[in-house]
Write a protein that holds these residues in place. Sequence first.
Motif, short mmCIF file in Angstrom:
data_model
loop_
_atom_site.label_atom_id
_atom_site.label_comp_id
_atom_site.label_asym_id
_atom_site.label_seq_id
_atom_site.Cartn_x
_atom_site.Cartn_y
_atom_site.Cartn_z
N GLU A 122 46.29 32.81 34.89
CA GLU A 122 45.07 33.59 34.71
C GLU A 122 44.98 34.10 33.28
O GLU A 122 45.98 34.52 32.70
CB GLU A 122 45.05 34.77 35.69
CG GLU A 122 43.77 35.58 35.63
CD GLU A 122 43.74 36.65 36.71
OE1 GLU A 122 42.79 37.46 36.68
OE2 GLU A 122 44.64 36.66 37.56
N ASN A 315 33.16 30.51 38.28
CA ASN A 315 33.58 31.85 38.68
C ASN A 315 32.69 32.43 39.77
O ASN A 315 33.17 33.06 40.71
CB ASN A 315 33.56 32.78 37.46
CG ASN A 315 34.62 32.42 36.45
OD1 ASN A 315 35.55 31.68 36.74
ND2 ASN A 315 34.49 32.94 35.24
N LYS A 316 31.39 32.23 39.62
CA LYS A 316 30.46 32.80 40.58
C LYS A 316 30.45 32.03 41.90
O LYS A 316 29.99 32.54 42.91
CB LYS A 316 29.05 32.88 39.99
CG LYS A 316 28.95 33.88 38.85
CD LYS A 316 29.41 35.26 39.29
CE LYS A 316 29.41 36.25 38.14
NZ LYS A 316 29.92 37.57 38.58
N ARG A 318 33.38 30.92 43.14
CA ARG A 318 34.83 30.81 43.03
C ARG A 318 35.53 30.37 44.31
O ARG A 318 36.63 29.84 44.25
CB ARG A 318 35.42 32.15 42.56
CG ARG A 318 35.18 33.31 43.51
CD ARG A 318 35.51 34.62 42.81
NE ARG A 318 35.31 35.77 43.70
CZ ARG A 318 34.12 36.31 43.97
NH1 ARG A 318 33.04 35.77 43.43
NH2 ARG A 318 34.02 37.34 44.77
N HIS A 319 34.95 30.58 45.49
CA HIS A 319 35.58 30.15 46.73
C HIS A 319 35.28 28.68 47.05
O HIS A 319 35.88 28.12 47.96
CB HIS A 319 35.16 31.05 47.89
CG HIS A 319 35.65 32.45 47.74
ND1 HIS A 319 36.99 32.78 47.73
CD2 HIS A 319 34.98 33.62 47.59
CE1 HIS A 319 37.12 34.10 47.59
NE2 HIS A 319 35.91 34.62 47.49
N PRO A 321 34.10 26.09 44.17
CA PRO A 321 33.50 25.89 42.85
C PRO A 321 33.19 24.46 42.47
O PRO A 321 32.51 24.23 41.48
CB PRO A 321 34.59 26.44 41.91
CG PRO A 321 35.87 26.13 42.62
CD PRO A 321 35.56 26.28 44.10
N SER A 385 34.57 37.77 38.55
CA SER A 385 34.39 36.58 37.73
C SER A 385 35.68 35.84 37.44
O SER A 385 35.72 34.96 36.62
CB SER A 385 33.72 36.95 36.41
OG SER A 385 34.56 37.78 35.65
N ARG A 386 36.74 36.18 38.16
CA ARG A 386 37.99 35.49 37.94
C ARG A 386 38.15 34.36 38.95
O ARG A 386 38.22 34.58 40.15
CB ARG A 386 39.18 36.47 38.07
CG ARG A 386 39.32 37.37 36.84
CD ARG A 386 39.58 36.55 35.61
NE ARG A 386 39.68 37.38 34.42
CZ ARG A 386 39.74 36.89 33.20
NH1 ARG A 386 39.68 35.60 32.99
NH2 ARG A 386 39.82 37.69 32.16
N LEU A 387 38.23 33.14 38.44
CA LEU A 387 38.31 31.98 39.30
C LEU A 387 39.53 32.03 40.19
O LEU A 387 39.48 31.69 41.36
CB LEU A 387 38.33 30.71 38.43
CG LEU A 387 38.41 29.38 39.17
CD1 LEU A 387 37.21 29.21 40.07
CD2 LEU A 387 38.49 28.25 38.18
#
Length: 402
Positions: A122, A315-316, A318-319, A321, A385-387
């Motif tokens: 990360e 990121n948006k 992310r579940h 992507p 916003s964290r992938l």
Amino acid sequence: MPLALLALAISAFGIGTTEFVMMGLLPNVADDLGTSVPTAGYLVSAYALGVVIGAPLLTALGSRIPRKRMLVLLMGLFTIGNLASALAPSFGLLVVGRVLAGLPHGAFFGVGAVVAARLVAEGRQARAVATMFLGLTVANIVGVPSATLLGQHLGWRATFLVVAGIGLVAMAALTLLVPQLPRERHGGLGQELRALGDRQVLLGLLTAVFGFAGVFAVYSYLASMMTEVTGFSETSVTLVLALFGIGMTLGALVAGPLTDRALRPTLYGSLAALAAVLVLFDFTVHVKWAALATVVVLGAVGFMTTTPLQMLVMNKARHAPTLASASNHSAFNLANAGGAWLGGVAIAAGWGWTSPTLVGAVLAVIGLAIAVTAGLLDRGGPGASRLVAAGSERMPEGERVG
């Protein structure tokens, strides 16, 4: 950085070469197949059509396939498409070959971007994605000029045979260097489609369509501007395009760390800089040294938009992507087609060869306005916003390299 990123960059190099080389080979193809250059220009559109269709379609069809295997399969289709192009006996079959070669483009970058982000810790994800995109930018410096020269001397078919060979090398590199990623606990086409419908994802895709169209409004007519306005000879155009590629590479190198540090400010800054440089280009295009310097800067700020846009939609969503990431490349190709069309409309209207610079600036400002609006509407928490927040796809610590 893990060696797997090298395999992704090699693949991106092959994709970038075949995407842009046709622009330099149109006269050769037209002469050989007995058609006109404007008609041969449909081969550029055929590739873009393949990208727009293939990105969501192939990503959806491959939603249950392990990502490493999916990458290899996509490069296999890429190789077949270029081989079919090289062996095409008629213009119609060459169009089919170009569509086939374009089909895996968006899906590969969509899946590849997710894989690249999973390979590192990360805080280094945007740099990993930018490293993959370096293959695309280097293609514009080395691959496209070399492939164009090869096609001019040995025939255009030789170019696509070599690109097919690059595809085989990429498949081998992906097989040997990319690790098997853990299976997702969540996923499937339904979840991917729901993620694609997220308001922030849609605004990100819309930003790409308008913002990046500003680049292609000018890039599509850069050769004509350099010869008709700046005064360069036709033989110097290859150098100008290579300078644009150098700028793209510099932009990719800068965009990765900046995006990791501050995603939205990097996106805002790159779009604002793009608009400013396009306005400036309307003046500098009349002076040779200034025009060349501006071409480098234009390539840099233009390509700086790609990494934050790619990371934003990932990121948006992310579940889930992958489909959003691939659809981003459909958006980029819509930007390619739309920017080129609007730039051509301005020239045809009699506004002059430099008019696409101002058209591009307007498009970049529209993209910036959409991006800022999306930022104001974003009510996600600081971790949204964290992938890697989607823990279902994180690599075990012993497998991640970074």
